[in-house]
Scaffold this motif. Structure first.
Motif, PDB file in Angstrom:
ATOM      1  N   GLY A  91      -7.174   1.337 -13.868  1.00  0.00           N
ATOM      2  CA  GLY A  91      -7.404   2.261 -14.679  1.00  0.00           C
ATOM      3  C   GLY A  91      -7.761   3.684 -14.073  1.00  0.00           C
ATOM      4  O   GLY A  91      -7.545   4.776 -14.482  1.00  0.00           O
ATOM      5  N   GLY A  92      -7.423   3.834 -12.499  1.00  0.00           N
ATOM      6  CA  GLY A  92      -7.876   4.793 -11.876  1.00  0.00           C
ATOM      7  C   GLY A  92      -7.367   4.865 -10.240  1.00  0.00           C
ATOM      8  O   GLY A  92      -7.429   3.477  -9.912  1.00  0.00           O
ATOM      9  N   PRO A  93      -7.553   5.762  -9.713  1.00  0.00           N
ATOM     10  CA  PRO A  93      -7.287   5.919  -8.174  1.00  0.00           C
ATOM     11  C   PRO A  93      -8.140   4.872  -7.128  1.00  0.00           C
ATOM     12  O   PRO A  93      -7.648   4.383  -6.197  1.00  0.00           O
ATOM     13  N   VAL A  94      -9.578   4.969  -7.768  1.00  0.00           N
ATOM     14  CA  VAL A  94     -10.504   4.453  -6.967  1.00  0.00           C
ATOM     15  C   VAL A  94     -10.310   2.760  -7.027  1.00  0.00           C
ATOM     16  O   VAL A  94     -10.315   2.246  -5.628  1.00  0.00           O
ATOM     17  N   GLN A  95      -9.854   2.182  -7.993  1.00  0.00           N
ATOM     18  CA  GLN A  95      -9.630   0.769  -8.228  1.00  0.00           C
ATOM     19  C   GLN A  95      -8.241   0.484  -7.440  1.00  0.00           C
ATOM     20  O   GLN A  95      -8.224  -0.449  -6.623  1.00  0.00           O
ATOM     21  N   ILE A  96      -7.427   1.351  -7.615  1.00  0.00           N
ATOM     22  CA  ILE A  96      -6.120   0.954  -6.807  1.00  0.00           C
ATOM     23  C   ILE A  96      -6.213   1.281  -5.205  1.00  0.00           C
ATOM     24  O   ILE A  96      -5.815   0.425  -4.366  1.00  0.00           O
ATOM     25  N   LEU A  97      -6.738   2.307  -4.787  1.00  0.00           N
ATOM     26  CA  LEU A  97      -7.263   2.513  -3.465  1.00  0.00           C
ATOM     27  C   LEU A  97      -7.834   1.703  -2.737  1.00  0.00           C
ATOM     28  O   LEU A  97      -7.779   1.212  -1.406  1.00  0.00           O
ATOM     29  N   PHE A  98      -8.811   1.070  -3.501  1.00  0.00           N
ATOM     30  CA  PHE A  98      -9.821  -0.162  -3.019  1.00  0.00           C
ATOM     31  C   PHE A  98      -9.085  -1.334  -2.670  1.00  0.00           C
ATOM     32  O   PHE A  98      -9.065  -1.908  -1.657  1.00  0.00           O
ATOM     33  N   LEU A  99      -7.997  -1.598  -3.587  1.00  0.00           N
ATOM     34  CA  LEU A  99      -7.306  -2.663  -3.279  1.00  0.00           C
ATOM     35  C   LEU A  99      -6.076  -2.490  -2.211  1.00  0.00           C
ATOM     36  O   LEU A  99      -5.860  -3.450  -1.379  1.00  0.00           O
ATOM     37  N   ALA A 100      -5.771  -1.313  -2.069  1.00  0.00           N
ATOM     38  CA  ALA A 100      -5.060  -0.890  -0.954  1.00  0.00           C
ATOM     39  C   ALA A 100      -5.714  -1.224   0.430  1.00  0.00           C
ATOM     40  O   ALA A 100      -5.211  -1.724   1.618  1.00  0.00           O
ATOM     41  N   ALA A 101      -7.205  -0.735   0.448  1.00  0.00           N
ATOM     42  CA  ALA A 101      -7.985  -0.869   1.507  1.00  0.00           C
ATOM     43  C   ALA A 101      -8.134  -2.349   1.890  1.00  0.00           C
ATOM     44  O   ALA A 101      -8.137  -2.761   3.192  1.00  0.00           O
ATOM     45  N   LEU A 102      -8.231  -3.294   1.125  1.00  0.00           N
ATOM     46  CA  LEU A 102      -8.230  -4.468   1.050  1.00  0.00           C
ATOM     47  C   LEU A 102      -7.280  -5.250   1.452  1.00  0.00           C
ATOM     48  O   LEU A 102      -7.622  -6.152   2.382  1.00  0.00           O
ATOM     49  N   ALA A 103      -6.137  -4.904   0.961  1.00  0.00           N
ATOM     50  CA  ALA A 103      -4.883  -5.413   1.627  1.00  0.00           C
ATOM     51  C   ALA A 103      -4.563  -4.914   3.045  1.00  0.00           C
ATOM     52  O   ALA A 103      -4.125  -5.653   3.912  1.00  0.00           O
ATOM     53  N   LEU A 104      -5.083  -3.708   3.432  1.00  0.00           N
ATOM     54  CA  LEU A 104      -5.004  -2.959   4.866  1.00  0.00           C
ATOM     55  C   LEU A 104      -5.900  -3.820   5.816  1.00  0.00           C
ATOM     56  O   LEU A 104      -5.888  -3.955   6.797  1.00  0.00           O
ATOM     57  N   ALA A 105      -6.942  -4.241   5.226  1.00  0.00           N
ATOM     58  CA  ALA A 105      -7.892  -5.040   5.801  1.00  0.00           C
ATOM     59  C   ALA A 105      -7.614  -6.408   6.306  1.00  0.00           C
ATOM     60  O   ALA A 105      -8.200  -7.222   7.101  1.00  0.00           O
TER      61      ALA A 105
ATOM     62  N   VAL B  62       1.509  -7.016  -4.086  1.00  0.00           N
ATOM     63  CA  VAL B  62       2.525  -6.075  -3.806  1.00  0.00           C
ATOM     64  C   VAL B  62       2.241  -5.007  -2.789  1.00  0.00           C
ATOM     65  O   VAL B  62       3.135  -4.674  -1.923  1.00  0.00           O
ATOM     66  N   LEU B  63       0.767  -4.608  -2.827  1.00  0.00           N
ATOM     67  CA  LEU B  63       0.537  -3.461  -1.644  1.00  0.00           C
ATOM     68  C   LEU B  63       0.621  -4.395  -0.274  1.00  0.00           C
ATOM     69  O   LEU B  63       0.797  -3.811   0.726  1.00  0.00           O
ATOM     70  N   ALA B  64       0.204  -5.546  -0.036  1.00  0.00           N
ATOM     71  CA  ALA B  64       0.479  -6.305   1.088  1.00  0.00           C
ATOM     72  C   ALA B  64       1.683  -6.502   1.691  1.00  0.00           C
ATOM     73  O   ALA B  64       2.060  -6.474   2.664  1.00  0.00           O
ATOM     74  N   LEU B  65       2.635  -6.815   0.614  1.00  0.00           N
ATOM     75  CA  LEU B  65       4.219  -6.568   1.040  1.00  0.00           C
ATOM     76  C   LEU B  65       4.500  -5.449   1.389  1.00  0.00           C
ATOM     77  O   LEU B  65       5.268  -5.079   2.498  1.00  0.00           O
ATOM     78  N   VAL B  66       4.100  -4.275   0.786  1.00  0.00           N
ATOM     79  CA  VAL B  66       4.471  -2.975   1.124  1.00  0.00           C
ATOM     80  C   VAL B  66       4.128  -2.371   2.623  1.00  0.00           C
ATOM     81  O   VAL B  66       4.738  -1.984   3.397  1.00  0.00           O
ATOM     82  N   LEU B  67       2.581  -2.669   2.528  1.00  0.00           N
ATOM     83  CA  LEU B  67       1.980  -2.287   3.888  1.00  0.00           C
ATOM     84  C   LEU B  67       2.521  -3.072   4.903  1.00  0.00           C
ATOM     85  O   LEU B  67       2.560  -2.449   6.012  1.00  0.00           O
ATOM     86  N   GLY B  68       2.957  -4.219   4.695  1.00  0.00           N
ATOM     87  CA  GLY B  68       3.403  -5.000   5.712  1.00  0.00           C
ATOM     88  C   GLY B  68       4.598  -4.538   6.496  1.00  0.00           C
ATOM     89  O   GLY B  68       5.017  -4.513   7.604  1.00  0.00           O
TER      90      GLY B  68
END
Length: 322
Positions: free
Chosen positions: A165-179, A283-289
């Motif tokens: 529903g918002g950027p905070v949720q999506i960006l946290f998932l991005a940080a989790l994938a990055l970690a 999806v984020l893990a694939l893209v970031l990879g």
């Protein structure tokens, strides 16, 4: 390092600008419709902190909640300071007693894009309920008991949409994938995040604690900042799965507030949210990879983590000062 810091500030500024436009992490309102023959009464309750996003709320809010075939008889809006809400009331008249009511709700267009409106309706002994957001603006109140399949689908869909529903949720998932430094670690982080989120949702009602929306928003921002800081300062740290579980608990408070507003039990909502989060993480893990492989010389992990850290801290400050 100067080049890296410059990139981080630039990306962070873009993220912050987009987030400021998006508004609050927790953005909800409630509506109550009572139909009695050809007459209907509607009451809208919205937290006062949401009204700052609305131009001329005394006129605008009711213009964005419409009941097909209903003629407006009276309407009024005023703040209810003791309860911290802004209340609008309206009376309507139909040409004939309706068997069902078509509703259009576009409040997300005049508040913030991730706004959720929960509408509860009563016609005699019959009841119905609908949930509206930016992607779901039309519904039909049929005033009949929903089937088990309809209940499951509606509540799971609500959880799915709220998870994204918002950027905070999506960006946290991005940080989790990055970690995650491997596919196996990503699975462990995702599992612990979902476990922490679920535990918070189930435990919060038992404590009697009612977290303030501003606290939930600030805590969610800090989860991004903390995870980004761990990526930058402790790139080889172990047991990140434990951190993911703790941070997931803070995100669970957001779903706790949503469940309270919607009146849903947690089961289907959490299942829908988990489906959305797992899909986005994949999806984020694939893209970031791919990005990390293609742009290794630009240190994409460090730049991304720096941008996420800047976003998390800035968002935390914005929420704390209102």
């Amino acid at each position: 390092m100067k080049d890296l810091a410059g990139k981080a500030r630039w990306v962070g500024a873009l993220l912050l600008g987009a987030a400021a436009a998006w508004g609050h992490v927790v953005s909800m309102s409630s509506g109550y419709l009572t139909v009695n023959g050809v007459r209907a009464h509607y009451e809208l309750q919205m937290p006062l902190y949401e009204i700052v996003h609305v131009t001329q709320p005394e006129r605008t809010l009711l213009e964005h909640v419409r009941f097909a075939g209903a003629r407006t008889l009276t309407q009024s809006c005023a703040p209810d300071q003791p309860n911290g809400v802004y209340v609008c009331r309206a009376d309507y008249e139909f040409a004939a007693a309706p068997q069902q009511v078509e509703v259009e709700c576009t409040l997300a267009a005049v508040t913030v894009p991730n706004h959720v409106h929960v509408l509860r309706a009563v016609m005699g002994e019959k009841r119905d309920e609908e949930l509206f957001d930016l992607s779901f603006t039309h519904a039909t109140l049929r005033f009949r008991p929903p089937t088990a399949a309809e209940i499951a689908l509606e509540q799971a869909a609500g959880g799915f949409r709220r998870a994204l529903g918002g950027p905070v949720q999506i960006l946290f998932l991005a940080a989790l994938a990055l970690a995650a430094r491997s596919r196996r670690e990503l699975m462990a982080l995702a599992a612990m995040f979902l476990a922490g989120q679920t535990a918070a949702v189930l435990a919060a009602p038992q404590t009697g604690w009612q977290p303030a929306p501003r606290f939930v928003e600030a805590a969610a921002a800090l989860t991004i900042a903390y995870l980004a800081m761990e990526i930058l300062l402790l790139p080889k740290a172990g047991s990140r799965w434990m951190i993911a579980g703790v941070l997931g608990a803070f995100h669970g408070l957001y779903f706790h507030l949503f469940l309270q507003t919607a009146g849903y039990p947690p089961g289907y909502v959490l299942a829908g949210a988990a489906a959305a989060e797992i899909a986005v993480l994949g999806v984020l893990a694939l893209v970031l990879g791919r990005v990390i492989q293609w742009a290794r010389a630009l240190r994409p992990v460090q730049v991304s983590a720096s941008a996420l850290l800047a976003f998390g801290i800035a968002w935390f400050v914005l929420r704390m000062i209102g």
